[in-house]
Design a protein around this motif. Structure first.
Motif, short mmCIF file in Angstrom:
data_model
loop_
_atom_site.label_atom_id
_atom_site.label_comp_id
_atom_site.label_asym_id
_atom_site.label_seq_id
_atom_site.Cartn_x
_atom_site.Cartn_y
_atom_site.Cartn_z
N GLU A 1 -2.99 -18.53 -4.33
CA GLU A 1 -3.77 -17.22 -3.97
C GLU A 1 -3.01 -15.89 -3.93
N LEU A 2 -4.18 -15.06 -3.69
CA LEU A 2 -3.89 -13.85 -4.05
C LEU A 2 -4.50 -12.53 -3.40
N SER A 3 -4.36 -11.81 -3.69
CA SER A 3 -5.22 -10.53 -3.20
C SER A 3 -4.88 -9.21 -3.73
N ALA A 4 -5.60 -8.89 -3.98
CA ALA A 4 -4.67 -7.27 -4.93
C ALA A 4 -6.03 -6.01 -5.59
N GLU A 5 -5.01 -4.83 -5.33
CA GLU A 5 -5.59 -3.04 -5.58
C GLU A 5 -4.98 -2.97 -6.83
N LEU A 6 -5.62 -2.35 -7.91
CA LEU A 6 -4.79 -1.59 -8.69
C LEU A 6 -5.50 -0.34 -8.71
N ASN A 7 -5.29 0.52 -9.11
CA ASN A 7 -5.39 1.73 -8.84
C ASN A 7 -5.05 2.23 -10.45
N ARG A 8 -5.44 3.70 -11.03
CA ARG A 8 -5.99 4.49 -11.82
C ARG A 8 -5.57 5.84 -11.50
N ALA B 1 -3.24 -15.49 -16.63
CA ALA B 1 -4.38 -15.95 -15.49
C ALA B 1 -4.08 -15.32 -13.80
N PHE B 2 -1.98 -14.68 -14.37
CA PHE B 2 -2.31 -13.64 -12.97
C PHE B 2 -2.93 -12.72 -13.36
N ILE B 3 -3.27 -12.06 -14.47
CA ILE B 3 -3.74 -10.59 -15.14
C ILE B 3 -4.63 -11.09 -15.03
N GLU B 4 -5.42 -12.39 -15.22
CA GLU B 4 -7.36 -12.08 -15.17
C GLU B 4 -7.47 -11.93 -13.83
N ALA B 5 -6.48 -12.60 -12.40
CA ALA B 5 -7.36 -13.06 -11.69
C ALA B 5 -6.49 -11.71 -10.72
N VAL B 6 -5.96 -10.96 -10.93
CA VAL B 6 -5.18 -9.71 -10.04
C VAL B 6 -6.65 -8.69 -10.88
N VAL B 7 -7.23 -8.69 -11.83
CA VAL B 7 -8.15 -7.56 -12.20
C VAL B 7 -9.30 -7.71 -11.53
N ALA B 8 -10.01 -9.00 -11.31
CA ALA B 8 -10.29 -9.56 -10.51
C ALA B 8 -10.97 -9.07 -9.21
N ALA B 9 -9.69 -9.32 -8.27
CA ALA B 9 -9.64 -9.60 -6.88
C ALA B 9 -9.71 -8.08 -6.21
N VAL C 1 -11.31 -6.14 -7.29
CA VAL C 1 -12.80 -5.59 -7.57
C VAL C 1 -13.91 -6.09 -6.71
N SER C 2 -12.67 -7.17 -6.02
CA SER C 2 -13.86 -7.64 -5.31
C SER C 2 -13.63 -7.11 -4.02
N LYS C 3 -14.50 -7.87 -3.30
CA LYS C 3 -14.94 -7.54 -1.28
C LYS C 3 -14.09 -8.80 -0.24
N ASN C 4 -13.77 -9.91 -1.64
CA ASN C 4 -13.03 -10.86 -0.43
C ASN C 4 -11.82 -10.48 -0.45
N LYS C 5 -11.30 -10.76 0.74
CA LYS C 5 -9.74 -11.05 0.22
C LYS C 5 -8.72 -11.53 -0.23
N TRP C 6 -8.84 -13.21 -0.22
CA TRP C 6 -8.38 -13.98 -0.87
C TRP C 6 -8.56 -14.03 -2.14
N HIS C 7 -8.04 -14.70 -2.84
CA HIS C 7 -8.35 -15.49 -4.21
C HIS C 7 -7.41 -16.86 -4.69
N ALA D 1 -0.03 -6.83 -4.94
CA ALA D 1 -0.36 -7.62 -5.55
C ALA D 1 -0.42 -8.55 -3.58
N LEU D 2 -0.80 -9.39 -3.14
CA LEU D 2 -0.40 -9.32 -1.73
C LEU D 2 -0.16 -11.09 -2.70
N LEU D 3 0.42 -11.86 -2.09
CA LEU D 3 0.73 -13.92 -2.99
C LEU D 3 0.97 -14.49 -1.93
N LYS D 4 0.56 -15.72 -1.74
CA LYS D 4 0.79 -16.35 -1.40
C LYS D 4 1.11 -18.24 -2.16
#
Ligand SMILES: NC(=O)c1ccc[n+]([C@@H]2O[C@H](COP(=O)([O-])OP(=O)(O)OC[C@H]3O[C@@H](n4cnc5c(N)ncnc54)[C@H](O)[C@@H]3O)[C@@H](O)[C@H]2O)c1
Length: 397
Positions: free
Chosen positions: A220-227, A366-374, A376-382, A240-243
């Motif tokens: 599972e992961l949670s992420a914040e990407l910044n520009r 899968a990691f790259i796409e999951a981080v991008v999706a996470a 912009v998501s309001k949910n914490k864990w993906h 990214a926070l990882l489990k």
């Protein structure tokens, strides 16, 4: 006398970065010979680059499609056996797919493709082709990374509970893509780089290294990407926070706006008995910190390292070796795989021991796409996307 393995290259023309690193690495063990290439999107420049590299005129190709077609028509002892793919990201799939269809093994730079969907197509094409595939995550091939992996597998750290991995650079602190920096131009363009800038470029290395060394899988992961540089189109920083699948927790920091940083890739892994630390800018050292005895500093080239770490070193203790040699280890392993395949001994696998393969490619995408999706998501864990690292692709990486 051992016959040299012939390889070709797509990308890596004049003024490019990683092509020259690949060529140097391929030359280290004297087992490989660069026989052809399509080095640029500009046919004239491709042919000029080939001339400077001493490639015969008839094998200096204007584009990669001509190269695959022409090489496949040569006699088996003469044609290339595999192709190194060192273009910007958006071409990795097209070149790899074209090479596999023409019957060549592929050693590609990362990220494998620009989407997970493309990577799944690549996996299918790879399976049909029966060829080999490798992905140049060179950090997995440093001697002290092998040592770290061995020590963790042997239980020296106890149960792994915490992972802190960081890859920070400073070269995108300013909007250099608007001031003629060719490497920055495509890396900040989503059409050429893929859905993430920083995480597609270096975050994916940190991710790959973490899973490789620990032997764990991110679940599972949670992420914040910044520009951070506002006029930029893609992320240049993130966390990214990882489990992990054993219950361990982790944090992965990747950034290209850390002013003044060079290539600060560092890995810290803590179990319930000991911890370890490796830093790419001091790659010949591995620190082991114990709860019950003094801290150990393990060094390459000494008699105190495991056979797997010793096998990846080339020089006596104290002589620096690093990035080129790690790439050379990947090339040496891939060459061994190509030799086995040529003798009919590839055992039905697309993956070569010692080289990240299609499984690593799928997980990276899968990691790259999951981080991008996470991000912009309001949910914490993906949940980490389910990717099928099928039996045929399972290797040591
Ligand atoms: N593994 C690593 O440590 C590492 C490090 C740096 C870069 N990379 C990867 O390597 C790849 C290249 O990065 P770079 O920094 O060398 O980029 P670069 O911009 O320096 O070089 C890209 C090269 O590809 C050529 N090219 C572009 N289109 C082409 C085409 N259609 N046919 C043939 N050649 C073409 C360009 O002319 C140029 O020579 C990227 O995918 C990047 O992610 C990996």
């Amino acid at each position: 006398m051992l016959k040299k393995i012939k390889y070709g290259m797509v990308g890596g023309g004049d003024g490019s970065f990683i092509g020259a690193v690949h060529r140097s690495a391929a030359a280290v063990d004297g087992e490989l010979e660069l026989v052809c290439g399509a080095f640029s999107s500009n046919p004239g420049r491709s042919i000029e680059a080939a001339e400077r590299l001493g490639i015969k005129a008839q094998r200096a190709y204007p584009d990669f499609e001509t190269m695959m077609r022409s090489e496949s028509q040569l006699a088996s002892g003469e044609r290339m056996e595999f192709v190194s793919v060192v273009t910007p990201n958006h071409l990795h799939f097209d070149v790899a797919d074209c090479a596999l269809r023409a019957g060549f093994h592929v050693l590609s730079d990362k990220p494998a493709t620009i989407s997970l969907e493309q990577c799944i197509k690549l996996q299918a094409q790879l399976r049909r082709s029966g060829r080999l595939y490798g992905l140049t995550h060179p950090y997995t091939a440093y001697p002290m990374i092998a040592e770290a992996k061995e020590r963790i597998a042997a239980g020296e750290l106890g149960k792994v509970r915490k992972v802190i991995v960081e890859y920070t650079q400073g070269w995108l602190t300013d909007p250099v893509e608007h001031h003629g920096n060719a490497q920055a131009q495509w890396r900040t363009n989503p059409l050429l780089a893929g859905p993430s800038g920083c995480f597609g470029d270096i975050g994916v290395h940190a991710f790959n290294l973490t899973e490789y060394v620990t032997g764990l899988r991110v679940s599972e992961l949670s992420a914040e990407l910044n520009r951070i540089v506002s006029e930029r189109q893609l992320d240049d920083d993130g966390t990214a926070l990882l489990k992990f699948d054993n219950g361990a927790h982790g944090v992965l920091i990747a950034s290209q706006i850390c002013a003044g940083e060079e290539n600060r890739l560092s890995l810290r892994i803590y179990g319930d008995r000991a911890g370890l630390e490796w830093q790419q800018m001091e790659p010949n050292s591995l620190w082991l910190r114990h709860t019950s005895k003094p801290t150990e500093l393990v060094r390459t080239g000494t008699s105190f390292v495991s056979p797997s770490a010793a096998a990846l070193g080339r020089v006596p203790a104290g002589h620096p070796e690093g990035y080129i040699e790690a790439f050379a280890n990947i090339y040496r392993s891939f060459a061994a795989g190509v030799r086995l395949a040529a003798n009919g001994n590839a055992a039905g696998s697309s993956t070569v021991a010692g080289v990240p393969g299609i499984g690593a490619a799928l997980r990276g995408m899968a990691f790259i796409e999951a981080v991008v999706a996470a991000s912009v998501s309001k949910n914490k864990w993906h949940s980490f996307p389910a990717v099928s690292e099928s039996k045929f692709s399972r290797g040591s990486n």
